[in-house]
Design a protein around this motif. Structure first.
Motif, PDB file in Angstrom:
ATOM      1  N   THR A  51       0.875  -1.223   0.094  1.00 51.19           N
ATOM      2  CA  THR A  51      -0.115  -0.022   0.005  1.00 51.19           C
ATOM      3  C   THR A  51       0.791   1.323  -0.162  1.00 51.19           C
ATOM      4  O   THR A  51       0.274   2.340  -0.407  1.00 51.19           O
ATOM      5  N   HIS A  52       2.185   1.118   0.675  1.00 49.76           N
ATOM      6  CA  HIS A  52       2.644   2.289   0.592  1.00 49.76           C
ATOM      7  C   HIS A  52       4.472   2.261   0.299  1.00 49.76           C
ATOM      8  O   HIS A  52       4.837   1.351   0.506  1.00 49.76           O
ATOM      9  N   ASP A  53       4.969   3.416   0.007  1.00 51.93           N
ATOM     10  CA  ASP A  53       6.358   3.520  -0.144  1.00 51.93           C
ATOM     11  C   ASP A  53       6.684   4.582   0.602  1.00 51.93           C
ATOM     12  O   ASP A  53       6.035   5.420   1.175  1.00 51.93           O
ATOM     13  N   VAL A  54       8.150   4.454   1.165  1.00 55.75           N
ATOM     14  CA  VAL A  54       8.690   5.557   2.097  1.00 55.75           C
ATOM     15  C   VAL A  54       9.919   6.188   1.308  1.00 55.75           C
ATOM     16  O   VAL A  54      10.671   5.387   0.895  1.00 55.75           O
ATOM     17  N   PHE A  55      10.375   7.336   1.386  1.00 55.07           N
ATOM     18  CA  PHE A  55      11.354   8.039   0.902  1.00 55.07           C
ATOM     19  C   PHE A  55      11.990   8.916   1.808  1.00 55.07           C
ATOM     20  O   PHE A  55      11.492   9.533   2.986  1.00 55.07           O
ATOM     21  N   TYR A  56      13.190   9.288   1.798  1.00 56.00           N
ATOM     22  CA  TYR A  56      14.083  10.135   2.752  1.00 56.00           C
ATOM     23  C   TYR A  56      14.921  11.051   2.102  1.00 56.00           C
ATOM     24  O   TYR A  56      15.354  10.747   0.992  1.00 56.00           O
ATOM     25  N   TRP A  57      15.328  12.358   2.600  1.00 60.43           N
ATOM     26  CA  TRP A  57      16.276  12.955   2.033  1.00 60.43           C
ATOM     27  C   TRP A  57      16.860  14.065   2.998  1.00 60.43           C
ATOM     28  O   TRP A  57      16.333  14.108   4.155  1.00 60.43           O
ATOM     29  N   PHE A  58      17.944  14.803   2.771  1.00 59.99           N
ATOM     30  CA  PHE A  58      18.652  15.607   3.584  1.00 59.99           C
ATOM     31  C   PHE A  58      17.803  17.048   3.983  1.00 59.99           C
ATOM     32  O   PHE A  58      17.352  17.619   3.046  1.00 59.99           O
ATOM     33  N   PHE A  59      17.385  17.395   5.299  1.00 66.52           N
ATOM     34  CA  PHE A  59      16.789  18.303   5.376  1.00 66.52           C
ATOM     35  C   PHE A  59      17.576  19.411   6.424  1.00 66.52           C
ATOM     36  O   PHE A  59      17.592  19.271   7.606  1.00 66.52           O
ATOM     37  N   PRO A  60      18.221  20.296   5.615  1.00 64.21           N
ATOM     38  CA  PRO A  60      19.033  21.268   6.494  1.00 64.21           C
ATOM     39  C   PRO A  60      18.446  22.438   7.013  1.00 64.21           C
ATOM     40  O   PRO A  60      18.742  23.644   6.724  1.00 64.21           O
ATOM     41  N   HIS A  61      17.433  22.381   7.791  1.00 63.39           N
ATOM     42  CA  HIS A  61      16.492  23.253   8.288  1.00 63.39           C
ATOM     43  C   HIS A  61      16.371  23.268   9.888  1.00 63.39           C
ATOM     44  O   HIS A  61      16.335  22.174  10.280  1.00 63.39           O
ATOM     45  N   ARG A  62      16.076  24.408  10.432  1.00 70.20           N
ATOM     46  CA  ARG A  62      15.794  24.421  11.739  1.00 70.20           C
ATOM     47  C   ARG A  62      14.220  24.302  12.259  1.00 70.20           C
ATOM     48  O   ARG A  62      14.015  23.852  13.385  1.00 70.20           O
ATOM     49  N   HIS A  63      13.524  24.461  11.438  1.00 68.34           N
ATOM     50  CA  HIS A  63      11.973  24.350  11.729  1.00 68.34           C
ATOM     51  C   HIS A  63      11.715  22.765  11.490  1.00 68.34           C
ATOM     52  O   HIS A  63      12.467  21.879  10.694  1.00 68.34           O
ATOM     53  N   HIS A  64      10.432  22.428  11.873  1.00 69.41           N
ATOM     54  CA  HIS A  64       9.810  21.042  11.601  1.00 69.41           C
ATOM     55  C   HIS A  64       8.600  20.953  10.805  1.00 69.41           C
ATOM     56  O   HIS A  64       7.918  22.259  11.327  1.00 69.41           O
ATOM     57  N   GLN A  65       8.250  20.233  10.110  1.00 67.27           N
ATOM     58  CA  GLN A  65       7.206  20.170   9.356  1.00 67.27           C
ATOM     59  C   GLN A  65       6.555  18.922   9.724  1.00 67.27           C
ATOM     60  O   GLN A  65       7.014  17.819   9.620  1.00 67.27           O
ATOM     61  N   SER A  66       5.320  18.651   9.928  1.00 72.13           N
ATOM     62  CA  SER A  66       4.460  17.504  10.221  1.00 72.13           C
ATOM     63  C   SER A  66       3.072  17.746   9.489  1.00 72.13           C
ATOM     64  O   SER A  66       2.328  18.391   9.810  1.00 72.13           O
ATOM     65  N   ILE A  67       3.210  16.991   8.469  1.00 71.45           N
ATOM     66  CA  ILE A  67       1.624  16.940   7.396  1.00 71.45           C
ATOM     67  C   ILE A  67       1.292  15.508   7.301  1.00 71.45           C
ATOM     68  O   ILE A  67       1.765  14.834   6.432  1.00 71.45           O
ATOM     69  N   LYS A  68       0.160  15.393   8.203  1.00 70.09           N
ATOM     70  CA  LYS A  68      -0.332  14.053   8.039  1.00 70.09           C
ATOM     71  C   LYS A  68      -0.849  13.550   6.688  1.00 70.09           C
ATOM     72  O   LYS A  68      -0.705  12.450   6.544  1.00 70.09           O
ATOM     73  N   LEU A  69      -1.442  14.378   5.828  1.00 73.60           N
ATOM     74  CA  LEU A  69      -2.082  14.002   4.679  1.00 73.60           C
ATOM     75  C   LEU A  69      -2.019  15.166   3.575  1.00 73.60           C
ATOM     76  O   LEU A  69      -2.599  16.260   4.143  1.00 73.60           O
ATOM     77  N   PHE A  70      -1.647  15.024   2.628  1.00 75.55           N
ATOM     78  CA  PHE A  70      -1.475  15.910   1.331  1.00 75.55           C
ATOM     79  C   PHE A  70      -1.652  15.248   0.190  1.00 75.55           C
ATOM     80  O   PHE A  70      -1.182  14.187   0.219  1.00 75.55           O
ATOM     81  N   SER A  71      -2.056  15.884  -0.620  1.00 69.59           N
ATOM     82  CA  SER A  71      -2.133  15.384  -2.089  1.00 69.59           C
ATOM     83  C   SER A  71      -1.406  16.346  -3.253  1.00 69.59           C
ATOM     84  O   SER A  71      -1.569  17.451  -3.135  1.00 69.59           O
ATOM     85  N   VAL A  72      -0.699  15.632  -4.183  1.00 67.04           N
ATOM     86  CA  VAL A  72      -0.021  16.315  -5.307  1.00 67.04           C
ATOM     87  C   VAL A  72      -0.791  15.714  -6.537  1.00 67.04           C
ATOM     88  O   VAL A  72      -1.096  14.783  -6.940  1.00 67.04           O
ATOM     89  N   TRP A  73      -1.002  16.778  -7.359  1.00 64.90           N
ATOM     90  CA  TRP A  73      -1.319  16.842  -8.464  1.00 64.90           C
ATOM     91  C   TRP A  73      -0.533  17.147  -9.610  1.00 64.90           C
ATOM     92  O   TRP A  73      -0.069  18.171  -9.581  1.00 64.90           O
TER      93      TRP A  73
END
Length: 274
Positions: A171-193
């Motif tokens: 059902t799902h894939d997981v990806f990761y990458w370098f995040f060189p920022h001081r703030h934190h982002q938590s987005i439980k659900l969003f959609s890209v078109w």
């Protein structure tokens, strides 16, 4: 008082609760505070929380964030899930952050290094279980008021966090990458078109990594992202600057008919303050 209330982040309406339905196991009862990012993975400081949509708002003055003296917290899961499903795996997140931060510091101290990447040992299963659990918890308390309804997107994630190692396989894939920022982002659900192609995703980003969950085989992810397999023994992180402009949300260049859709109350930005 009226002007102050109007300038306060909408996040204030999504934090006050004592009892509710746990967003992982569904049990009704007292809710426990979950630190996101998890304690041990970052230096805990005073923070402010706002909705991501408010960060993009061009109105003046800017809204005042909701303050916390000891890190970003979400009261949306029960104590059992917090202590077991997450607590037993958070140490893996902390160790990855610690080792990778050391390698990042070394890389930027000795900038003439010919190698612009870092390898970090990881128990991918434990790391992913913790990060997915925090994605599920980092949202509005309004989701805890009524029992969660079955969904094909979130149900496998919940089962995975609760111990089913194979729940996400189809059902799902997981990806990761370098995040060189001081703030934190938590987005439980969003959609890209993207040119007729749609994908639902979840994102949790804090230094030094961004962690993205997508629908299986949908293929919408940043150019610098690496796919994570649950059998992986190490993380490969590109530390070069080639993708730094797309490391933070939305992590892609939106142009033409490309767009992002999200719910403000499920999309939170935390940033350290003095």
């Amino acid at each position: 008082m009226g002007n102050y209330a109007n300038s306060l982040s909408e996040r204030d309406k999504h934090t006050r609760i004592t009892k509710g339905h746990c967003l992982i196991c569904g049990t009704y009862g007292s809710l426990s505070q979950d630190h996101v990012p998890p304690q041990g993975s970052i230096t805990v400081t005073k923070v402010e929380q706002v909705h991501l949509t408010e960060m993009f708002d061009l109105r003046s003055p800017k809204v005042k964030g909701i303050r916390s003296p000891n890190g970003s917290k979400f009261k949306t899961i029960c104590r059992t899930c917090n202590m077991t499903a997450l607590g037993q795996n958070d140490g893996e997140v902390a160790e990855v952050c610690k080792v990778l931060t050391q390698k990042i510091r070394h890389f930027f101290t000795y900038a003439n290094s010919p190698v612009s990447s870092a390898h970090v040992p990881v128990n991918a299963l434990k790391y992913t279980r913790a990060m997915v659990g925090h994605i599920l918890s980092a949202t509005s308390v309004t989701e805890c008021i009524a029992p969660s309804q079955p969904t094909p997107y979130f149900d496998p994630l919940k089962k995975f966090v609760l111990g089913d190692d194979h729940a996400m396989n189809d059902t799902h894939d997981v990806f990761y990458w370098f995040f060189p920022h001081r703030h934190h982002q938590s987005i439980k659900l969003f959609s890209v078109w993207n040119s007729g192609h749609t994908c639902c995703m979840s994102l949790l980003s804090f230094f030094p990594l961004a962690f993205l969950v997508t629908e299986k085989d949908k293929g919408i992810y940043p150019a610098g992202a690496v796919k994570l397999d649950l059998s992986d023994k190490s993380l490969f992180v590109d530390l070069s600057s080639r993708n730094v402009h797309f490391s933070s949300f939305p992590a892609v260049e939106l142009r033409g008919n490309q767009m992002v859709a999200l719910n403000g109350s499920m999309s939170i930005v935390s940033y350290p303050i003095k």
